[in-house]
Design a protein around this motif. Structure first.
Motif, mmCIF file in Angstrom:
data_model
loop_
_atom_site.group_PDB
_atom_site.id
_atom_site.type_symbol
_atom_site.label_atom_id
_atom_site.label_comp_id
_atom_site.label_asym_id
_atom_site.label_seq_id
_atom_site.Cartn_x
_atom_site.Cartn_y
_atom_site.Cartn_z
ATOM 1 N N LEU A 123 33.225 42.494 33.269
ATOM 2 C CA LEU A 123 34.495 41.808 33.478
ATOM 3 C C LEU A 123 35.359 42.533 34.509
ATOM 4 C CD1 LEU A 123 35.388 40.861 29.799
ATOM 5 C CD2 LEU A 123 34.988 39.245 31.670
ATOM 6 N N TYR A 124 35.415 43.846 34.397
ATOM 7 C CA TYR A 124 36.234 44.623 35.328
ATOM 8 C C TYR A 124 35.690 44.502 36.755
ATOM 9 C CZ TYR A 124 39.072 48.375 37.210
ATOM 10 O OH TYR A 124 39.963 49.103 37.954
ATOM 11 N N ALA A 125 34.361 44.595 36.891
ATOM 12 C CA ALA A 125 33.751 44.489 38.222
ATOM 13 C C ALA A 125 33.986 43.108 38.825
ATOM 14 C CB ALA A 125 32.256 44.786 38.135
ATOM 15 N N LYS A 126 34.110 42.114 37.968
ATOM 16 C CA LYS A 126 34.372 40.740 38.427
ATOM 17 C C LYS A 126 35.856 40.517 38.703
ATOM 18 C CE LYS A 126 33.252 36.013 37.432
ATOM 19 N NZ LYS A 126 33.216 35.002 36.431
ATOM 20 N N LYS A 127 36.647 41.552 38.479
ATOM 21 C CA LYS A 127 38.093 41.532 38.700
ATOM 22 C C LYS A 127 38.826 40.620 37.715
ATOM 23 C CE LYS A 127 37.990 42.750 43.641
ATOM 24 N NZ LYS A 127 36.898 43.602 43.669
ATOM 25 N N GLU A 128 38.247 40.465 36.536
ATOM 26 C CA GLU A 128 38.923 39.738 35.459
ATOM 27 C C GLU A 128 39.642 40.785 34.615
ATOM 28 O OE1 GLU A 128 36.692 36.781 33.344
ATOM 29 O OE2 GLU A 128 35.624 36.166 35.163
#
Length: 171
Positions: free
Chosen positions: A120-125
């Protein structure tokens, strides 16, 4: 593998998987694919690692083994993270969480939440990743509190036993 002789390790694991398939023994076959996946990761063959882990997951589903199924799914989610395939990593982590809830299994939850968070973090969510991180923190605190309570109970039992032994010696 621990000796970093990955080619030899791969050769032996492939033989083991072949034997497991020959004798239709699903548990060692699934374990073999899982180990093979680790070797592929170490050799930076991410696509092969994904396929190997997927095979392990399918076999675990056949066996009906939710504990190791969740573990393999968390591993696959991490591999997807490494490959930059975040949507797939999120999807498989959420599926693993559903299996955990259905089977009342908590032992692999933090591993799953960790992989979900990274994807999620890598997807910028960031909002969703923060929510998952808070949940992960709560789970880890709960596990630490439970471990501390168990350790205190163990120490109290030892203390009480020593007290009883001392009383017996005095008598």
């Amino acid at each position: 593998g621990f000796l970093n002789q990955l080619d030899s390790a791969k050769s032996y694991i492939l033989k083991a998987v072949s034997l497991a398939q020959k004798y239709e023994n699903l548990l060692p076959e699934a374990n073999g694919f899982n180990i093979l996946s680790d070797i592929y990761i170490a050799q930076n063959e991410i696509d092969k690692a994904i396929e190997s882990t997927k095979k392990s997951i399918e076999i675990r589903k056949q066996i009906g083994d939710p504990f190791y199924l969740m573990s393999d799914m968390a591993q696959l989610s991490n591999i997807f993270f490494t490959a930059g395939r975040y949507d797939e990593g999120i999807k498989i982590a959420n599926e693993a969480l559903e299996i955990a809830a259905m089977n009342n299994l908590s032992s692999k939850i933090s591993l799953i939440y960790n992989s979900l968070y990274k994807n999620l973090y890598a997807k910028k969510e960031y909002k969703k990743s923060a929510d998952v991180l808070i949940k992960l923190s709560e789970i880890n605190d709960s596990l630490n509190n439970k471990a501390s309570a168990n350790k205190i109970a163990e120490m109290e039992a030892k203390y009480n036993k020593l007290e009883q032994d001392n009383q017996i010696l005095i008598l």
